[in-house]
Design a protein around this motif. Structure first.
Motif, mmCIF file in Angstrom:
data_model
loop_
_atom_site.group_PDB
_atom_site.id
_atom_site.type_symbol
_atom_site.label_atom_id
_atom_site.label_comp_id
_atom_site.label_asym_id
_atom_site.label_seq_id
_atom_site.Cartn_x
_atom_site.Cartn_y
_atom_site.Cartn_z
ATOM 1 N N UNK A 20 -7.708 -18.367 -10.129
ATOM 2 C CA UNK A 20 -8.052 -17.703 -11.394
ATOM 3 C C UNK A 20 -9.427 -17.025 -11.341
ATOM 4 N N UNK A 21 -10.231 -17.372 -10.318
ATOM 5 C CA UNK A 21 -11.607 -16.866 -10.281
ATOM 6 C C UNK A 21 -11.794 -15.933 -9.093
ATOM 7 N N UNK A 22 -11.722 -14.633 -9.332
ATOM 8 C CA UNK A 22 -11.788 -13.661 -8.229
ATOM 9 C C UNK A 22 -12.832 -12.573 -8.499
ATOM 10 N N UNK A 23 -14.114 -12.946 -8.635
ATOM 11 C CA UNK A 23 -15.105 -11.908 -8.955
ATOM 12 C C UNK A 23 -15.282 -10.883 -7.841
ATOM 13 N N UNK A 24 -14.827 -11.224 -6.615
ATOM 14 C CA UNK A 24 -14.942 -10.275 -5.502
ATOM 15 C C UNK A 24 -13.591 -9.671 -5.121
ATOM 16 N N UNK A 25 -12.594 -9.830 -5.996
ATOM 17 C CA UNK A 25 -11.278 -9.285 -5.712
ATOM 18 C C UNK A 25 -10.556 -10.097 -4.645
ATOM 19 N N UNK A 26 -9.502 -9.530 -4.077
ATOM 20 C CA UNK A 26 -8.718 -10.207 -3.034
ATOM 21 C C UNK A 26 -7.896 -9.146 -2.321
ATOM 22 N N UNK A 27 -7.285 -9.560 -1.215
ATOM 23 C CA UNK A 27 -6.406 -8.637 -0.491
ATOM 24 C C UNK A 27 -7.185 -7.606 0.316
ATOM 25 N N UNK A 28 -6.521 -6.490 0.622
ATOM 26 C CA UNK A 28 -7.108 -5.528 1.562
ATOM 27 C C UNK A 28 -8.403 -4.884 1.055
ATOM 28 N N UNK A 29 -8.579 -4.836 -0.271
ATOM 29 C CA UNK A 29 -9.800 -4.208 -0.793
ATOM 30 C C UNK A 29 -10.868 -5.210 -1.195
ATOM 31 N N UNK A 30 -10.676 -6.442 -0.777
ATOM 32 C CA UNK A 30 -11.640 -7.483 -1.137
ATOM 33 C C UNK A 30 -13.062 -7.067 -0.743
ATOM 34 N N UNK A 31 -14.012 -7.513 -1.552
ATOM 35 C CA UNK A 31 -15.410 -7.150 -1.308
ATOM 36 C C UNK A 31 -15.856 -7.578 0.084
ATOM 37 N N UNK A 32 -16.574 -6.681 0.741
ATOM 38 C CA UNK A 32 -17.091 -7.000 2.072
ATOM 39 C C UNK A 32 -18.503 -7.586 1.950
ATOM 40 N N UNK A 33 -19.094 -7.449 0.749
ATOM 41 C CA UNK A 33 -20.516 -7.789 0.590
ATOM 42 C C UNK A 33 -20.779 -9.142 -0.034
ATOM 43 N N UNK A 61 -6.225 4.604 4.240
ATOM 44 C CA UNK A 61 -6.582 3.195 4.152
ATOM 45 C C UNK A 61 -6.814 2.546 5.520
ATOM 46 N N UNK A 62 -6.039 2.968 6.539
ATOM 47 C CA UNK A 62 -6.211 2.337 7.851
ATOM 48 C C UNK A 62 -7.628 2.595 8.372
ATOM 49 N N UNK A 63 -8.185 3.747 8.035
ATOM 50 C CA UNK A 63 -9.540 4.058 8.496
ATOM 51 C C UNK A 63 -10.576 3.240 7.716
ATOM 52 N N UNK A 64 -10.319 3.042 6.409
ATOM 53 C CA UNK A 64 -11.223 2.182 5.630
ATOM 54 C C UNK A 64 -11.249 0.781 6.236
ATOM 55 N N UNK A 65 -10.076 0.295 6.664
ATOM 56 C CA UNK A 65 -10.030 -1.043 7.251
ATOM 57 C C UNK A 65 -10.896 -1.097 8.516
ATOM 58 N N UNK A 66 -10.882 0.012 9.288
ATOM 59 C CA UNK A 66 -11.732 0.049 10.487
ATOM 60 C C UNK A 66 -13.212 0.106 10.097
ATOM 61 N N UNK A 67 -13.504 0.867 9.056
ATOM 62 C CA UNK A 67 -14.907 0.956 8.614
ATOM 63 C C UNK A 67 -15.388 -0.407 8.110
ATOM 64 N N UNK A 110 0.810 -1.211 0.000
ATOM 65 C CA UNK A 110 0.000 0.000 0.000
ATOM 66 C C UNK A 110 0.852 1.275 0.000
ATOM 67 N N UNK A 111 2.115 1.155 0.469
ATOM 68 C CA UNK A 111 2.968 2.358 0.460
ATOM 69 C C UNK A 111 3.310 2.770 -0.981
ATOM 70 N N UNK A 112 3.236 1.840 -1.940
ATOM 71 C CA UNK A 112 3.582 2.158 -3.328
ATOM 72 C C UNK A 112 2.366 2.376 -4.233
ATOM 73 N N UNK A 113 1.298 1.674 -3.933
ATOM 74 C CA UNK A 113 0.156 1.666 -4.860
ATOM 75 C C UNK A 113 -1.131 1.750 -4.043
ATOM 76 N N UNK A 114 -2.018 2.679 -4.392
ATOM 77 C CA UNK A 114 -3.245 2.795 -3.573
ATOM 78 C C UNK A 114 -4.513 2.762 -4.415
ATOM 79 N N UNK A 115 -5.595 2.345 -3.777
ATOM 80 C CA UNK A 115 -6.905 2.373 -4.430
ATOM 81 C C UNK A 115 -7.511 3.770 -4.301
ATOM 82 N N UNK A 116 -7.249 4.424 -3.148
ATOM 83 C CA UNK A 116 -7.899 5.724 -2.930
ATOM 84 C C UNK A 116 -7.453 6.761 -3.964
ATOM 85 N N UNK A 117 -6.163 6.715 -4.380
ATOM 86 C CA UNK A 117 -5.711 7.681 -5.395
ATOM 87 C C UNK A 117 -6.340 7.390 -6.753
ATOM 88 N N UNK A 118 -6.719 6.133 -6.985
ATOM 89 C CA UNK A 118 -7.345 5.798 -8.271
ATOM 90 C C UNK A 118 -8.842 6.100 -8.267
#
Ligand code: HEM
Length: 485
Positions: free
Chosen positions: A415-428, A100-106, A73-81
């Motif tokens: 190969x099948x990640x319709x909900x993404x993966x990692x820290x931004x993985x879908x919560x729903x 991002x740390x606050x998004x993780x809490x949310x 996350x120090x190199x690449x972010x979702x929030x900037x995109x």
């Protein structure tokens, strides 16, 4: 005239383009999947193209997915995109408008509203909402409808009722649905490309947010006046949650989190449910299989008529055929085909010699691997039974809360990640499976479906951020009357 591209050889290959600045925007925009497959064949799993002045590096296949979803996350972010696109829709102080740390809490707070206890409470509400909708709108024994439109309404009614609570749901058609629509109209590629333009939709969204703020503030204040009365919904869960520092989220941020959840789930779940039903309309044998399986589980045949047998949370969890139907639909018709991040510090791509410079965007497109013959035989075909083998279970990531739904696709190297993966993985994901399965169960109990003979199976429409079936999505319903059985 082809542009000479001056790029550093340590960067991924650059797709040739002919129009300065615009670059490959048109070819990508018309059919992003075709575009990515074409240049993947030519350049491999990592390549860059120019889109309206932005340099976009596509990262595909298992290595590409893994890189985008697990990059530091120090190199690449979702929030900037994403934030310029999502702030007018979700509002301030939530999701990508916070560190991002606050998004993780949310996300942790949101998870507390997606408990098994709440799922139990949601099932009868969803069945009731769907019944009310069809009793009001599908009044004939047989008719042709715009399926996407009907399903979108069912999704907004069921999600509003279960997540936002009965107070907001009861006012949905007294203006709230229009306010959502105003926010939603900011969620388009135009708003990503022209983020610097003072588009009128931004002013409209500010106004809509101000109105929604006051509606939520009143509902929250009323609930606080009656602290003894427990509601089982996301609103109550968020009202009871706190950040790590002990501070509760403000009322405005609670409201914006609810809006974000509703918006994140609306088109994604509506598209998935619609594609699932369209495919079922073409495959009546699978509908029969689902009905027989459910019937034997409930100990009574699903004979039609307007009464929909009660079902428990455990039942829904065990609807294996519908589970396969949704999983397979998401594999070939993932509604999100381009997930973005922005590089803020140069980043090396593991196991390659590539370094992606700061300022570039990186794009993951898990649908490329989930429709690759290398991983799935007859990869473009809709075959729910391919999920019958239990290998898929082995891919489950045990680190996520497993409510028994859809936990198969969480390993970042799948190969099948319709909900993404990692820290931004879908919560729903778990909620989406519960909602879609319950809607399908209710509709298939009461109706048969047939594709419109003239329209057939719709194409995909890539003009919106969430890929939808191209409208009008005509489909015929046939009421199942008990005497016909
Ligand atoms: C994130 C897919 C339903 C809430 C995501 C991401 C994907 C996704 C691929 C990752 C985005 C990224 O990495 O850039 C889907 C699909 C759905 C669905 C296919 C339905 C079939 C829902 C529902 C909710 C929801 C129903 C809310 C109840 C979220 C949120 C995020 C997210 C809040 C942002 C997470 C973050 O950036 O950390 N979704 N989603 N989604 N989803 Fe879903």
């Amino acid at each position: 005239i082809e542009q000479k591209i001056n790029y550093n050889p340590s960067e991924p290959p650059f797709v040739r383009y002919y129009v300065p600045f615009i670059g490959s925007m048109i070819e990508f925009g018309v059919h992003p999947i075709k575009f990515i497959r074409k240049y993947q064949k030519k350049h491999g799993n990592f390549f860059t193209f120019l889109m309206f002045g932005r340099r976009m590096t596509v990262c595909v296949d298992i290595d590409g997915n893994d890189f985008v979803f697990n990059v530091k996350h120090s190199n690449v972010t979702a929030e900037d995109a994403y934030n310029s696109l999502t702030k007018p829709v979700f509002g301030e102080g939530v999701v990508y408008d916070v560190p991002n740390s606050m998004l993780m809490e949310q996300k942790r707070m949101i998870k507390s509203g997606l408990s098994i206890e709440s799922f139990r409470a949601y099932i009868p509400i969803i069945i009731d909402e769907v019944n009310q909708y069809v009793d009001k709108h599908w009044t004939k024994d047989q008719d042709t409808i715009d399926l996407l439109q009907s399903i979108s309404e069912m999704i907004i009614m069921t999600a509003s009722h279960t997540l936002l609570g009965p107070e907001i749901r009861s006012k949905l058609y007294e203006g709230i649905a229009d306010l959502y629509h105003t926010l939603d109209s900011c969620f388009t590629p135009i708003h990503f490309l022209f983020e610097w333009l003072p588009l009128p939709s931004y002013y409209a969204s500010e106004k809509a947010h101000a109105e929604l703020d006051s509606i939520f503030a009143k509902v929250i204040a009323d609930r606080r006046k009656e602290p003894g009365e427990k509601h089982i919904d996301m609103l109550d869960a968020l009202m009871a949650s706190k950040y790590k520092n002990g501070e509760p989220p403000s009322d405005k941020h609670i409201g914006n989190m609810l809006i974000a959840l509703l918006m994140a789930g609306q088109h994604t779940s509506a598209a998935t449910t619609t594609w699932a039903l369209l495919n079922l309309a073409e495959n009546p044998a699978i509908v029969n299989e689902a009905r027989t399986e459910i019937g034997s589980m409930l100990g009574r045949e699903l004979k039609g008529g307007s009464s929909v047998p009660e079902i428990s949370y455990e039942n829904v969890k065990d609807f294996k055929t519908l589970d396969n139907v949704i999983r397979e639909t998401l594999r070939i018709r993932s509604p999100l085909v381009q997930l973005m991040r922005k590089v803020v510090k140069p980043v090396a791509v593991p196991n390659t010699s590539y370094v992606i410079p700061a300022g570039y965007y990186i794009i993951a497109s898990p649908i490329i691997s989930s429709t690759d013959e290398k991983y799935y035989k007859n990869a473009e075909a809709w075959v729910p039974s391919r999920w019958n083998n239990s290998d898929a279970d082995e891919q489950a990531d045990k680190s996520t809360t497993d409510y028994g739904f859809g936990a198969m696709s969480t390993s970042a190297r799948s190969p099948n990640l319709p909900f993404g993966a990692g820290r931004h993985r879908c919560i729903g994901e778990q909620f989406a499976y519960l909602q879609i399965k319950t809607i399908l169960y209710t509709l298939l109990t009461r109706f048969d479906f047939e594709l419109d003979p003239k329209r057939g199976m719709p194409e995909r429409n890539y003009q919106s951020m969430v890929v939808l079936p191209e409208g009008p999505v005509l489909c015929q319903y046939n009421r199942r009357t008990i005497k016909n059985q």
